[in-house]
Design an enzyme around this catalytic site. Structure first.
Site, PDB file in Angstrom:
ATOM      1  N   ASN A 179     104.054  35.253  79.982  1.00 32.05           N
ATOM      2  CA  ASN A 179     103.372  35.344  81.278  1.00 32.05           C
ATOM      3  C   ASN A 179     104.170  34.608  82.334  1.00 32.05           C
ATOM      4  O   ASN A 179     104.925  33.698  81.994  1.00 32.05           O
ATOM      5  CB  ASN A 179     101.978  34.690  81.164  1.00 32.05           C
ATOM      6  N   TYR A 206      93.415  34.965  87.444  1.00 34.88           N
ATOM      7  CA  TYR A 206      94.119  34.502  86.235  1.00 34.88           C
ATOM      8  C   TYR A 206      95.486  35.165  86.255  1.00 34.88           C
ATOM      9  O   TYR A 206      95.977  35.587  87.314  1.00 34.88           O
ATOM     10  CB  TYR A 206      93.240  34.880  85.028  1.00 34.88           C
ATOM     11  N   ASP A 235      95.110  25.469  73.634  1.00 32.40           N
ATOM     12  CA  ASP A 235      94.963  26.904  73.877  1.00 32.40           C
ATOM     13  C   ASP A 235      96.258  27.661  73.605  1.00 32.40           C
ATOM     14  O   ASP A 235      96.224  28.787  73.099  1.00 32.40           O
ATOM     15  CB  ASP A 235      94.553  27.078  75.348  1.00 32.40           C
ATOM     16  N   ASP A 236      97.387  27.082  73.946  1.00 37.39           N
ATOM     17  CA  ASP A 236      98.657  27.806  73.802  1.00 37.39           C
ATOM     18  C   ASP A 236      99.039  27.959  72.337  1.00 37.39           C
ATOM     19  O   ASP A 236      99.585  28.985  71.935  1.00 37.39           O
ATOM     20  CB  ASP A 236      99.758  27.093  74.583  1.00 37.39           C
ATOM     21  N   LYS A 260      91.313  29.150  84.182  1.00 38.48           N
ATOM     22  CA  LYS A 260      90.795  29.270  82.805  1.00 38.48           C
ATOM     23  C   LYS A 260      89.294  28.968  82.801  1.00 38.48           C
ATOM     24  O   LYS A 260      88.522  29.621  82.110  1.00 38.48           O
ATOM     25  CB  LYS A 260      91.518  28.290  81.872  1.00 38.48           C
ATOM     26  N   ARG A 320     104.465  22.907  81.639  1.00 34.30           N
ATOM     27  CA  ARG A 320     104.967  24.239  81.239  1.00 34.30           C
ATOM     28  C   ARG A 320     103.898  25.240  81.631  1.00 34.30           C
ATOM     29  O   ARG A 320     103.086  25.649  80.820  1.00 34.30           O
ATOM     30  CB  ARG A 320     105.242  24.249  79.739  1.00 34.30           C
ATOM     31  N   GLU A 373      96.097  22.520  77.860  1.00 36.32           N
ATOM     32  CA  GLU A 373      96.705  23.744  78.366  1.00 36.32           C
ATOM     33  C   GLU A 373      98.073  23.469  78.962  1.00 36.32           C
ATOM     34  O   GLU A 373      98.242  22.540  79.760  1.00 36.32           O
ATOM     35  CB  GLU A 373      95.788  24.322  79.468  1.00 36.32           C
ATOM     36  N   ASP A 374      99.032  24.276  78.587  1.00 34.48           N
ATOM     37  CA  ASP A 374     100.337  24.313  79.240  1.00 34.48           C
ATOM     38  C   ASP A 374     101.030  22.955  79.324  1.00 34.48           C
ATOM     39  O   ASP A 374     101.603  22.591  80.357  1.00 34.48           O
ATOM     40  CB  ASP A 374     100.219  24.992  80.621  1.00 34.48           C
TER      41      ASP A 374
HETATM   42  N1  NAI Z   1      99.884  35.824  75.872  1.00 33.99           N
HETATM   43  C1  NAI Z   1      99.357  34.637  75.810  1.00 33.99           C
HETATM   44  O1  NAI Z   1      98.142  34.459  75.623  1.00 33.99           O
HETATM   45  C2  NAI Z   1     100.215  33.445  75.955  1.00 33.99           C
HETATM   46  C3  NAI Z   1     101.494  33.565  76.409  1.00 33.99           C
HETATM   47  N2  NAI Z   1     102.269  32.466  76.532  1.00 33.99           N
HETATM   48  C4  NAI Z   1     103.587  32.642  77.097  1.00 33.99           C
HETATM   49  O2  NAI Z   1     104.559  32.393  76.137  1.00 33.99           O
HETATM   50  C5  NAI Z   1     105.728  31.941  76.787  1.00 33.99           C
HETATM   51  C6  NAI Z   1     106.285  30.793  76.001  1.00 33.99           C
HETATM   52  O3  NAI Z   1     105.395  29.706  75.983  1.00 33.99           O
HETATM   53  P1  NAI Z   1     105.727  28.393  75.123  1.00 33.99           P
HETATM   54  O4  NAI Z   1     105.981  28.776  73.723  1.00 33.99           O
HETATM   55  O5  NAI Z   1     104.701  27.385  75.300  1.00 33.99           O
HETATM   56  O6  NAI Z   1     107.044  27.934  75.899  1.00 33.99           O
HETATM   57  P2  NAI Z   1     108.388  27.296  75.450  1.00 33.99           P
HETATM   58  O7  NAI Z   1     109.183  27.091  76.668  1.00 33.99           O
HETATM   59  O8  NAI Z   1     108.121  26.144  74.588  1.00 33.99           O
HETATM   60  O9  NAI Z   1     109.067  28.401  74.521  1.00 33.99           O
HETATM   61  C7  NAI Z   1     110.000  29.305  74.930  1.00 33.99           C
HETATM   62  C8  NAI Z   1     110.807  29.718  73.734  1.00 33.99           C
HETATM   63  O10 NAI Z   1     111.664  30.769  74.109  1.00 33.99           O
HETATM   64  C9  NAI Z   1     112.966  30.502  73.636  1.00 33.99           C
HETATM   65  N3  NAI Z   1     113.963  31.104  74.487  1.00 33.99           N
HETATM   66  C10 NAI Z   1     114.320  30.723  75.709  1.00 33.99           C
HETATM   67  N4  NAI Z   1     115.348  31.460  76.124  1.00 33.99           N
HETATM   68  C11 NAI Z   1     115.616  32.337  75.138  1.00 33.99           C
HETATM   69  C12 NAI Z   1     116.586  33.348  74.975  1.00 33.99           C
HETATM   70  N5  NAI Z   1     117.459  33.613  75.917  1.00 33.99           N
HETATM   71  N6  NAI Z   1     116.581  34.050  73.836  1.00 33.99           N
HETATM   72  C13 NAI Z   1     115.688  33.774  72.883  1.00 33.99           C
HETATM   73  N7  NAI Z   1     114.744  32.837  72.977  1.00 33.99           N
HETATM   74  C14 NAI Z   1     114.731  32.118  74.105  1.00 33.99           C
HETATM   75  C15 NAI Z   1     113.075  29.002  73.652  1.00 33.99           C
HETATM   76  O11 NAI Z   1     114.119  28.591  72.796  1.00 33.99           O
HETATM   77  C16 NAI Z   1     111.696  28.617  73.170  1.00 33.99           C
HETATM   78  O12 NAI Z   1     111.705  28.683  71.771  1.00 33.99           O
HETATM   79  C17 NAI Z   1     105.342  31.632  78.229  1.00 33.99           C
HETATM   80  O13 NAI Z   1     105.773  32.673  79.075  1.00 33.99           O
HETATM   81  C18 NAI Z   1     103.847  31.657  78.204  1.00 33.99           C
HETATM   82  O14 NAI Z   1     103.292  32.133  79.409  1.00 33.99           O
HETATM   83  C19 NAI Z   1     101.838  31.216  76.180  1.00 33.99           C
HETATM   84  C20 NAI Z   1     100.568  31.046  75.738  1.00 33.99           C
HETATM   85  C21 NAI Z   1      99.641  32.137  75.652  1.00 33.99           C
HETATM   86  C1  PYR Z   2      98.035  32.572  78.740  1.00 32.49           C
HETATM   87  C2  PYR Z   2      98.554  31.234  78.617  1.00 32.49           C
HETATM   88  O1  PYR Z   2      97.866  30.333  78.197  1.00 32.49           O
HETATM   89  C3  PYR Z   2      99.924  30.966  78.970  1.00 32.49           C
HETATM   90  O2  PYR Z   2     100.652  31.891  79.304  1.00 32.49           O
HETATM   91  O3  PYR Z   2     100.307  29.794  78.917  1.00 32.49           O
HETATM   92 MG    MG Z   3      98.694  28.482  78.549  1.00 35.45          MG
END
Ligand code: NAI
Ligand code: PYR
Ligand code: MG
Length: 553
Positions: A409, A97, A263-264, A169, A151, A240-241
């Site tokens: 991530n 993962y 999930d996200d 997953k 994504r 997912e994603d």
């Molecule tokens: N810890 C966890 O369980 C999870 C972590 N994530 C992580 O969260 C991250 C974002 O995922 P999503 O929201 O789906 O993606 P997304 O691409 O939709 O969101 C990214 C956000 O960051 C902002 N952003 C980009 N550049 C920026 C900057 N320079 N300054 C400020 N904000 C900026 C964008 O405007 C957008 O609002 C990914 O890395 C993903 O792996 C996602 C799901 C679960």
């Molecule tokens: C953990 C997860 O779902 C993500 O980073 O998109």
């Molecule tokens: Mg995800």
């Protein structure tokens, strides 16, 4: 008062009267072995073979090589693969993962060895049902992780190279919640990719075309969901994603028609609410400030960021006793253009709910921290090292125990390294990251990073939803999963200052989450397995445990 007592009071419900009509437990078939003479005689000793496999795994230098070894082991000897994962969760989860699954995705077309899961492409439109019926274990299918690869983690549009995320997953569903391997169905939808590097790569395994229009995608998704229901009537779906706009759109479009969750948006919301409950308690105990004083600043306002904010609303309403409007006022968002304010032209729909009407359009993160005075800073931005020394110092100047969650991530995109956050805050930070960090020693003390990753929630949420045979997944079921996770900390874990339980206990934690989800499904009337209603809490937990698949080694 500790939040545990507050939520207990709010959630208390009468116990069930009796235990009746409990169906028999599933038989767990023993692994089939090759006929006598077709394998070396000493393989009959599984304990030795377990050690052999572990040694082979550890002999590989690179994480991606270990991932490839484990994938091949899963095909060759499923029971041994899961035995290794279940008994070495902390060591193997990062290999199957995040973070290694990120490399597995990037290199999927280059490293491809054998088929796994289903690929449904836009070319299949009009005959998706026919394609789905090619899945060999239709009767068994209970849970599918479906991605369109648009994504993947924070890595962007990876097209069909996103398949390993669905596979990874689902491996955690099996290892973490005892879902039968034969019941899992990884799916990658191929609607094209806008990743030009992949389109030009001769090895790329997907369609060589740009992503289709939203209209075409809607038509495809409507047919896909209809045919999934017709082909796999007992299936729960995890989206997912998907890129953010599609993530919200398809959750809204289908969630009342089919048993599914995103999930996200929802899984991440649940896991962060859970860690935040425990973190806010620690932070408030250190500062003497009430829980209702917390203010949360998000860097990143995509599907994950907004999903988490929506879920954190219930921290303020359920625990801190605020009204929904007051709760909303405690949450601030920054995106690539700065603090999100309502007067910004062309603001995306999903950003409107939290857009500020009371703030200037500040851009710099340290300036925004100075203005908002947050108690917690959460990163879901995909921006590596966005939480600089200045940022952590600004948070530490404001808070006795600043809450800092860099949740992006894989680890290469984390907003902050754990060691930096600990040293820049003088050891005071309360920290959780999306991908794992090793413990660090600071001031003569060992500090352990929490892992705020939806992997703590989705296995138990899925298990509960499958066992209760739900017709849909309600927000309250997601919240029940979150609270069950938050409650699962042992006294030892609390004493050690942890905000998430140790990963090694994931199966036990999943039982609690599943039981909470079953009960909430019953309350909302979306449960199909009515016999479970008569069980007491201990009976339900025992029954859930008995349903979990375990490797037979
Ligand atoms: N810890 C966890 O369980 C999870 C972590 N994530 C992580 O969260 C991250 C974002 O995922 P999503 O929201 O789906 O993606 P997304 O691409 O939709 O969101 C990214 C956000 O960051 C902002 N952003 C980009 N550049 C920026 C900057 N320079 N300054 C400020 N904000 C900026 C964008 O405007 C957008 O609002 C990914 O890395 C993903 O792996 C996602 C799901 C679960
Ligand atoms: C953990 C997860 O779902 C993500 O980073 O998109
Ligand atoms: Mg995800």
């Amino acid at each position: 008062m500790h939040w545990l007592n507050i939520v207990h009071l709010a959630q208390r419900r009468p116990s069930s009267p009796s235990y009746a009509n409990v169906p028999p437990l599933d038989a767990h078939p023993a692994p089939s072995r090759p006929a006598h003479g077709l394998e070396p005689p000493a393989l009959a000793n599984p304990g030795v073979h377990y050690q052999r496999c572990l040694a082979q795994l550890r002999s590989k230098d690179k994480a991606i090589e270990r991932n490839i070894y484990l994938q091949q082991l899963k095909h060759a000897d499923e029971h041994m693969f899961y035995k290794l994962v279940v008994e070495n969760m902390a060591e193997l989860t990062p290999l199957i993962y995040t973070p290694t699954v990120g490399d597995a995705c990037l290199q999927f077309s280059a490293n491809y060895r054998r088929p796994e899961g289903m690929f449904i492409s836009i070319k299949d439109k009009g005959k998706i049902g026919q394609v789905l019926r090619n899945w060999p274990r239709r009767e068994d299918a209970r849970i599918s992780v479906v991605t369109d690869g648009s994504r993947i983690l924070g890595l962007g549009d990876l097209g069909v190279n996103g398949m390993p995320i669905s596979i990874g997953k689902l491996s955690l569903y099996v290892a973490g919640a005892g879902i039968r391997p034969a019941s899992t169905l990884p799916i990658c939808l191929d609607l094209g990719t806008n990743n030009t590097k992949f389109l030009e790569d001769p090895l790329y395994l997907g369609l060589r075309q740009k992503r289709v229009s939203d209209k075409e995608m809607d038509e495809f998704m409507d047919e896909f969901m209809r045919e999934m229901r017709a082909t796999f009537p007992k299936l729960l779906i995890q989206f997912e994603d998907f890129s953010t706009d599609h993530a919200f759109h398809y959750l809204d479009r289908f969630r009342h028609q089919y048993p599914l969750f995103n999930d996200d948006i929802q899984g991440t919301g649940a896991v962060v609410l859970s860690g935040f409950l425990n973190a806010a308690q620690l932070s408030s105990e250190a500062s003497g400030r009430p829980l209702s004083d917390h203010r949360i600043l998000f860097l990143g306002s995509g599907s994950a960021g907004v999903g988490v904010g929506m879920q954190l609303m219930s921290f303020f309403t359920l625990v801190a006793g605020l009204s929904p409007e007051e709760a909303r006022s405690r949450i601030y968002y920054i995106d690539s253009q700065g603090l999100i304010t309502a007067d910004r032209p062309g603001l995306a729909e999903h950003k409107k709910f939290f857009a500020r009407t009371d703030c200037p359009p500040l851009k710099d993160l340290v300036d925004i921290i100075g203005y908002v005075k947050p108690t917690a800073l959460l990163g879901l931005s995909t921006i590596k090292n966005a939480f600089t020394r200045d940022v952590i110092e600004a948070m530490t100047a404001l808070n006795e125990r600043p809450i800092v969650f860099p949740l992006s991530n894989p680890v290469a995109l984390s907003e902050c390294e754990f060691g930096d956050a600990v040293s820049w805050s003088g050891g005071r930070v309360i920290f959780a990251s999306g991908s794992p960090f090793a413990p660090v020693t600071y001031g003569g003390q060992e500090h352990v990073a929490g892992q705020g990753n939806n992997m703590y929630v989705f296995p138990g949420l899925g298990l509960g939803a499958i066992l209760a045979r739900v017709s849909s997944i309600t927000d309250s079921m997601v919240e029940a999963a979150s609270l069950a996770l938050a409650h699962s900390l042992t006294p030892d874990e609390r004493a050690a200052g942890l905000i998430y339980p140790r990963l090694e206990r994931i199966r036990e934690i999943s039982v609690g989450i599943a039981a909470g989800v079953v009960r909430e499904a019953q309350k909302r009337g979306v449960d199909g397995h009515k016999a479970l209603r008569a069980m007491s809490e201990p009976e339900l937990r025992t029954w859930v445990e008995g349903k979990m698949w375990s490797p037979m080694i």
